[in-house]
Write a protein that holds these residues in place. Sequence first.
Motif, PDB file in Angstrom:
ATOM      1  N   ASN A  17      28.365 -50.321  81.244  1.00 17.27           N
ATOM      2  CA  ASN A  17      28.135 -50.351  82.217  1.00 17.27           C
ATOM      3  C   ASN A  17      27.565 -49.799  83.487  1.00 17.27           C
ATOM      4  OD1 ASN A  17      29.599 -50.373  85.319  1.00 17.27           O
ATOM      5  ND2 ASN A  17      30.729 -49.051  84.777  1.00 17.27           N
ATOM      6  N   GLU A  18      25.908 -50.022  82.983  1.00 19.48           N
ATOM      7  CA  GLU A  18      24.663 -49.402  83.339  1.00 19.48           C
ATOM      8  C   GLU A  18      23.705 -50.993  83.412  1.00 19.48           C
ATOM      9  OE1 GLU A  18      22.111 -47.575  79.668  1.00 19.48           O
ATOM     10  OE2 GLU A  18      24.170 -47.795  79.321  1.00 19.48           O
ATOM     11  N   ILE A  19      22.574 -50.368  84.558  1.00 24.83           N
ATOM     12  CA  ILE A  19      21.847 -51.113  84.460  1.00 24.83           C
ATOM     13  C   ILE A  19      20.776 -51.553  83.426  1.00 24.83           C
ATOM     14  CG2 ILE A  19      19.706 -52.152  86.013  1.00 24.83           C
ATOM     15  CD1 ILE A  19      21.160 -50.091  88.631  1.00 24.83           C
ATOM     16  N   ILE A  20      20.313 -52.712  82.776  1.00 25.91           N
ATOM     17  CA  ILE A  20      20.138 -53.089  81.446  1.00 25.91           C
ATOM     18  C   ILE A  20      19.028 -54.264  82.553  1.00 25.91           C
ATOM     19  CG2 ILE A  20      19.821 -54.273  79.355  1.00 25.91           C
ATOM     20  CD1 ILE A  20      22.938 -52.356  79.204  1.00 25.91           C
ATOM     21  N   LYS A  21      17.781 -54.356  82.198  1.00 27.09           N
ATOM     22  CA  LYS A  21      16.871 -55.968  82.344  1.00 27.09           C
ATOM     23  C   LYS A  21      16.263 -55.879  80.797  1.00 27.09           C
ATOM     24  CE  LYS A  21      16.051 -53.984  86.858  1.00 27.09           C
ATOM     25  NZ  LYS A  21      14.796 -52.292  87.529  1.00 27.09           N
ATOM     26  N   ILE A  22      16.634 -57.086  80.312  1.00 29.53           N
ATOM     27  CA  ILE A  22      15.833 -57.723  79.379  1.00 29.53           C
ATOM     28  C   ILE A  22      14.264 -58.881  79.346  1.00 29.53           C
ATOM     29  CG2 ILE A  22      18.028 -57.051  77.411  1.00 29.53           C
ATOM     30  CD1 ILE A  22      18.871 -59.349  78.262  1.00 29.53           C
ATOM     31  N   PHE A  23      14.422 -59.070  78.556  1.00 30.57           N
ATOM     32  CA  PHE A  23      13.060 -60.574  78.644  1.00 30.57           C
ATOM     33  C   PHE A  23      12.328 -59.478  79.618  1.00 30.57           C
ATOM     34  CE2 PHE A  23      17.419 -62.337  76.738  1.00 30.57           C
ATOM     35  CZ  PHE A  23      16.835 -62.751  75.733  1.00 30.57           C
ATOM     36  N   ASN A  24      11.335 -58.796  79.254  1.00 28.66           N
ATOM     37  CA  ASN A  24      10.360 -58.767  79.991  1.00 28.66           C
ATOM     38  C   ASN A  24      10.784 -58.565  81.670  1.00 28.66           C
ATOM     39  OD1 ASN A  24       8.478 -58.435  77.939  1.00 28.66           O
ATOM     40  ND2 ASN A  24       7.838 -60.348  78.580  1.00 28.66           N
ATOM     41  N   LEU A  75      27.024 -56.031  89.542  1.00 28.35           N
ATOM     42  CA  LEU A  75      27.034 -57.448  90.575  1.00 28.35           C
ATOM     43  C   LEU A  75      26.940 -58.239  89.689  1.00 28.35           C
ATOM     44  CD1 LEU A  75      26.869 -58.640  93.467  1.00 28.35           C
ATOM     45  CD2 LEU A  75      24.096 -58.400  93.157  1.00 28.35           C
ATOM     46  N   SER A  76      26.191 -58.424  88.579  1.00 32.25           N
ATOM     47  CA  SER A  76      26.275 -59.335  87.780  1.00 32.25           C
ATOM     48  C   SER A  76      27.640 -59.296  87.040  1.00 32.25           C
ATOM     49  CB  SER A  76      24.938 -59.329  86.401  1.00 32.25           C
ATOM     50  OG  SER A  76      25.524 -58.369  85.915  1.00 32.25           O
ATOM     51  N   ILE A  81      22.197 -58.689  71.890  1.00 34.06           N
ATOM     52  CA  ILE A  81      24.112 -58.524  72.550  1.00 34.06           C
ATOM     53  C   ILE A  81      24.535 -58.335  73.793  1.00 34.06           C
ATOM     54  CG2 ILE A  81      25.536 -55.876  72.375  1.00 34.06           C
ATOM     55  CD1 ILE A  81      23.935 -55.216  69.678  1.00 34.06           C
ATOM     56  N   TYR A  82      23.148 -58.127  74.437  1.00 31.82           N
ATOM     57  CA  TYR A  82      23.642 -58.581  76.001  1.00 31.82           C
ATOM     58  C   TYR A  82      23.540 -59.571  76.660  1.00 31.82           C
ATOM     59  CZ  TYR A  82      21.182 -53.351  75.777  1.00 31.82           C
ATOM     60  OH  TYR A  82      21.471 -52.384  75.170  1.00 31.82           O
ATOM     61  N   MET A 125      22.312 -67.618  86.385  1.00 25.41           N
ATOM     62  CA  MET A 125      22.060 -67.773  88.106  1.00 25.41           C
ATOM     63  C   MET A 125      22.229 -66.114  88.755  1.00 25.41           C
ATOM     64  SD  MET A 125      22.015 -71.232  90.151  1.00 25.41           S
ATOM     65  CE  MET A 125      22.926 -70.196  91.436  1.00 25.41           C
ATOM     66  N   ILE A 126      23.526 -66.219  87.836  1.00 28.65           N
ATOM     67  CA  ILE A 126      23.536 -64.815  88.314  1.00 28.65           C
ATOM     68  C   ILE A 126      22.918 -63.352  87.400  1.00 28.65           C
ATOM     69  CG2 ILE A 126      25.735 -62.861  87.999  1.00 28.65           C
ATOM     70  CD1 ILE A 126      27.655 -65.630  88.123  1.00 28.65           C
ATOM     71  N   SER A 127      22.517 -63.728  86.883  1.00 28.96           N
ATOM     72  CA  SER A 127      21.364 -62.052  85.610  1.00 28.96           C
ATOM     73  C   SER A 127      19.805 -62.762  86.277  1.00 28.96           C
ATOM     74  CB  SER A 127      22.276 -62.125  84.606  1.00 28.96           C
ATOM     75  OG  SER A 127      23.212 -61.656  84.214  1.00 28.96           O
ATOM     76  N   SER A 128      19.650 -63.537  86.922  1.00 27.40           N
ATOM     77  CA  SER A 128      18.406 -63.605  86.375  1.00 27.40           C
ATOM     78  C   SER A 128      18.076 -62.731  87.734  1.00 27.40           C
ATOM     79  CB  SER A 128      17.914 -65.212  87.605  1.00 27.40           C
ATOM     80  OG  SER A 128      18.296 -65.696  89.084  1.00 27.40           O
ATOM     81  N   TYR A 129      16.251 -62.360  86.706  1.00 27.35           N
ATOM     82  CA  TYR A 129      15.856 -61.613  87.754  1.00 27.35           C
ATOM     83  C   TYR A 129      13.952 -61.938  87.909  1.00 27.35           C
ATOM     84  CZ  TYR A 129      15.945 -56.950  89.860  1.00 27.35           C
ATOM     85  OH  TYR A 129      15.932 -55.826  90.135  1.00 27.35           O
TER      86      TYR A 129
END
Length: 470
Positions: free
Chosen positions: A54-61, A69-70, A5-6, A116-120
């Motif tokens: 509208n929150e910080i979500i981190k996926i794929f480890n 920002l993203s 979904i994200y 690129m914008i969402s890469s962590y």
Amino acid sequence: MQTVIYILPELFLSLSIIFNLMVGIFVKKSFKLVNLLTISSLVFATGLVLNQPNEIIKIFNNSYIIDNLSIFMKVLTLVFCFFVLICSKDYVKINNMDKIEYPIIILASILGMMLMISSYDLILFYLGLELQSLSLYVLASFKRDNLQSTEAGLKYFVLSALASGLLLYGFSLIYGFTGSTNFEIISNNLNLSNPGSVFGIVFVIVGLAFKISAVPFHMWTPDVYEGAPTSITSFFALVPKIAALCVFIRFMYVPFINAIDQWQIIIVFLAVGSMILGAVAAIGQTNIKRLIAYSSIGHIGYALAGLATGSNDGIQSSVIYITIYIIMNLGLFSCLLMMKRNNVYFEQIDDLSGLSKNHPLLSLSLMIILFSLAGIPPLAGFFAKFYIFKSVLEQSMFFLAIVGLLSTVVAAFYYLRLIKIMYFDEEKEKYDTDHSLWLKFSLTISTILILLYFIFPSQLIEVVSKINII
């Protein structure tokens, strides 16, 4: 399934690229259809991005992040790509660039920018960067029968490959000395007593500085801007800058935040060099696209000045700056795409001569845009610079503020010179007036936003104030 979904906007763009390719292959003379599908895909993808939580979500480890920002940067990327495509429809047709590959490659580069914008994570970032870069190489040399366009593509490819090599070398050093490619783990494991880590940071900054055309890694910009077709130059000037600035913010303030004492002086140097060169080198130009290239180098210097502050306020100022700058550039390129006579486009500064006599409304819009680029109050460009100077002065970086102020004064000369040529020089033959409705709309909307920004500045500030990295 929850994870999918994200990443719906990215998945949708990937499927759009494949579908558009199939349509292009199996339907004869399908450029108009593919172009329409691409524009529709951008609109739909924008809706999907805006629909993200509208929150910080981190996926794929923790290798992919969705935050304020993203979301903001992705929306900017998609919206301005939409405007580039609708504005350049006539130009593309007249210059025989109406091939199905044109919108599809642009869509592929947008997908790379969104990654690129969402890469962590270093690896995921590099995948996005290469997808964007490979698309841009092809776009720069899209007019294969044109020597200038081919030369622009080759120059960009060779220099960009060198920058990518330096960036990869920096990544390998950082991975070697921290044991991870994840931004958060790099931040925790970064040992600044080890010179290898500092060298890695320097190489990464060099690679990123090339991507946003900051001094002294700006060499490709004037040649590529001049040589590439004008519709592609407008894409270069507007869209990749958004993703590159976002990546710069992400790198400096997440994995390398503990090394701020080491990288801050480098960013200050890049900002000072870009502001000075952008102000001085543009004075002697005779081609409008080359002038815009040097102008963009100067403006990137101001955006970097905000990043150099090491504060949330500075980051937000840079994001506001790049947003207003892109709106101004959209108006500027809309004017440039209106300068055609008998299906021939003109791009020399002399071609503006006496423009106000035959095209008063076009001249008025261009004058407002140029005044705004020069930072004249009460236009949007003034507020963009004001926010940057405010955040710089709050951190007591007086040298950076003084250089920025002096550069603004010098740069005002070549913007005012264009206005003088339009209003006081001898008029030339009248340009065609049969422009598309969308081109007129983009010029009108950008001019109105620049002119009336001072009435509602809080709207943009309110959105950007939700971006908190530190």
